[in-house]
Scaffold this motif. Structure first.
Motif, short mmCIF file in Angstrom:
data_model
loop_
_atom_site.label_atom_id
_atom_site.label_comp_id
_atom_site.label_asym_id
_atom_site.label_seq_id
_atom_site.Cartn_x
_atom_site.Cartn_y
_atom_site.Cartn_z
N VAL A 156 52.11 41.33 -3.45
CA VAL A 156 51.61 41.53 -2.10
C VAL A 156 52.49 41.83 -1.10
CG1 VAL A 156 49.81 39.69 -1.98
CG2 VAL A 156 52.10 39.07 -1.02
N GLY A 157 53.75 41.94 -1.38
CA GLY A 157 54.95 42.19 -0.67
C GLY A 157 56.06 41.43 0.03
N VAL A 158 56.46 41.33 0.89
CA VAL A 158 57.55 40.66 1.52
C VAL A 158 56.48 39.23 1.88
CG1 VAL A 158 58.95 39.95 3.27
CG2 VAL A 158 58.87 42.06 2.22
N VAL A 159 57.06 38.12 1.52
CA VAL A 159 56.45 36.83 1.70
C VAL A 159 57.29 35.68 2.54
CG1 VAL A 159 55.56 34.55 0.85
CG2 VAL A 159 55.07 36.76 -0.67
N GLY A 183 56.36 39.08 -8.71
CA GLY A 183 56.87 40.41 -8.12
C GLY A 183 57.18 40.55 -6.61
N ASN A 184 57.05 39.48 -5.78
CA ASN A 184 57.18 39.52 -4.50
C ASN A 184 58.69 39.26 -3.85
OD1 ASN A 184 54.42 39.52 -3.38
ND2 ASN A 184 54.22 37.97 -4.71
N THR A 185 59.12 39.81 -2.64
CA THR A 185 60.36 39.07 -2.25
C THR A 185 59.94 38.22 -1.06
OG1 THR A 185 60.51 41.17 -0.77
CG2 THR A 185 61.61 41.25 -3.11
N MET A 186 61.01 37.40 -0.91
CA MET A 186 60.95 36.37 0.12
C MET A 186 61.78 36.29 1.25
SD MET A 186 59.53 33.19 -2.44
CE MET A 186 58.66 32.61 -1.23
#
Length: 504
Positions: A156-159, A183-186
């Protein structure tokens, strides 16, 4: 005359531990404001650590770093490699479990044996999703014989993960594992009451070798850093664990950019005991379910419903067991439960105890501060009777070591009482009747229902709430849907020219 005796001077308090950097973009950076959060040891009421405080500008930097990593090195790693990094993090967490547990106990007051267990279980969570990273599949759809249609699951993207103060590392793993596996970043924001343990976890993220910016940690206050994070246009999803009133505010803020939201909020969990149950086992689990973590759990079994023939004896025995719980200092291995995490939470619990008495309830045990613990945010385990399910003590989440025992006469009444609440996180029942077990479990309005046990939380089991207890699910392979977008791709295979709908 002999000289007067002098009492030795008390030893000076140790200097607070300093965590004066934020973890942003793979670097340890000073907060732009220069401000620090003072973390209070709830067992001593003294400052034990000072932690860098992020503000909106730091949040901007963290989101920018996460977006850069998402589009750069992280996107180029294979899912198997992502899983390997998560597995490495789990190994490091097990290696440093004692250190992480000590920090968390100092921060939130849980006994050391509890926090160490939570760290080890958090490592299991991370390891589980490490194995799931390369098993996130799309599907082929038989759309037409002359076309290939399939789906892909993409991050989804940046979490943004907004974490609670009762179990920071444990509940972080519930979000970190699946989000990174997909595969998201956080960007992680720990609660201002318990900011230190996530800084320690960030050090292990760095040691594990994650690309810069994949995980960022920005301790700060909810009204400042938290508000900036959930409103940020660069954040695609918010995962929050905490009070439903805060979840409402997050949802309003997130609506501007239609962010995805996952909320795990409070509970007022029913614990139903039928007279035909194994009452000894039910009593043991009831005691643990109501008072573990000093009652500071969204899934605490705080409403105990007992069939009338067993009610009086069960309530008395529960109070006797609660009275034997050792309340003490978190680092003492003999301690069963520690203090409440903050002065505000202790005061809230004390108000509810007073309210229960005002409403006509009777405390079979507890109700005050342990006499041997004059300092710290300690509250005795307390068991109430003689209050109806309509009392505020039965309807509102206390988040303290307080249980209310209520009788019922038959199965229909038990179900009605259990469901008469705004919450629906977990529920449980005890019976030896297998048909009743399935019948009642199917009727309880909760995301997790257990029979002859209570709250069997595990990384393989989906977890989340009905009603005001939340939106979405955590844990299990089900959670991967919360951290992925479905993309449909259709490829035309026919060599025939398309018909022209605008031809004469």
């Amino acid at each position: 005359m002999a000289p007067a005796a002098h009492s030795p001077s008390p030893a000076p308090a140790p200097e607070p531990r300093r965590y004066d950097r934020l973890f942003i973009g793979g670097a340890w950076v000073a907060p732009r404001s220069g401000r620090m959060i003072r973390s209070i040891d709830p067992s001593t009421e003294e400052v034990w650590a000072e932690v860098a405080e992020a503000d909106a500008s730091d949040v901007d930097d963290a989101v920018a770093a996460a977006r850069s990593a998402l589009r750069g090195p992280w996107s180029r790693l294979s899912p198997t490699r992502r899983g390997e990094l998560l597995a490495r993090l789990a190994t490091l967490m097990r290696r440093d479990a004692d250190r992480l547990a000590e920090v968390e106990s100092r921060d939130n007051g849980k006994p050391l044996r509890d926090t160490r267990g939570e760290v080890l279980r958090a490592a299991d969570w991370i390891a589980f999703f490490a194995g799931a990273a390369d098993k996130i599949n799309g599907e082929q759809i038989p759309f037409r014989p002359d076309a290939l249609a399939y789906t892909r699951r993409e991050p989804v993207g940046v979490v943004a993960a907004i974490l609670p103060w009762n179990s920071p590392i444990s509940l972080c793993s519930w979000k970190l594992g699946p989000a990174l596996a997909a595969g998201n970043t956080m960007v992680l924001k720990p609660a201002e009451q318990t900011p230190a343990s996530l800084i320690e976890l960030a050090r292990l993220v760095e040691e594990a070798g994650f690309p810069d910016g994949v995980v960022n940690v920005v301790p700060g206050f909810g009204a400042i850093a938290g508000a900036a994070l959930v409103a940020h246009k660069g954040v695609a999803k918010v995962s929050f664990t905490g009070d439903h009133r805060t979840a409402r505010k997050i949802m309003v803020s997130a609506a501007d950019t239609l962010k995805r939201c996952t909320f795990e909020c409070g509970g007022k969990s029913p614990y139903i005991v039928f007279a035909d149950a194994d009452l000894d086992k039910g009593l043991t689990v009831a005691t643990h379910s109501a008072f573990r973590s000093t009652g500071q759990s969204c899934s605490a079994g705080s409403r105990v419903f007992v069939e009338r023939p067993a009610y009086e004896a069960f309530a008395e025995r529960l109070a006797a067991r609660a009275g034997r719980i050792r309340v003490g200092m978190p680092l003492d291995p003999r301690t069963h439960i520690g203090p409440q995490t903050s002065a505000e939470q202790r005061e809230k619990t004390e108000r509810y105890i007073a309210l229960g008495l005002e409403e006509g309830g009777r405390a079979l045990c507890g109700g005050g501060r342990p006499a041997s613990l004059p300092r710290g945010y300690f509250v005795e385990p307390t068991v109430f009777v003689d209050l109806p399910n309509t009392a505020r003590l039965a309807r509102e989440e206390v988040f303290g070591p307080v249980a209310l025992v209520i009788p019922f006469d038959d199965e229909e009444e038990a179900v009605a009482l259990a469901n008469d609440t705004d919450y629906g996180l977990v529920g449980g029942l005890w019976t030896s009747d297998v048909t009743r077990a399935h019948r009642v479990a199917g009727r309880i309005e909760a995301g997790l229902v257990s029979v002859n046990t209570f709250r069997p939380v595990h990384h393989m089991l989906p977890y989340g709430g009905f009603k005001m207890s939340g939106i979405g699910r955590e844990n299990g392979l089900e959670v991967l849907k919360e951290y992925t977008e479905v993309k449909t791709i259709v490829v035309e295979l026919s060599s025939e020219p398309p018909g022209d709908p605008f031809a004469d």
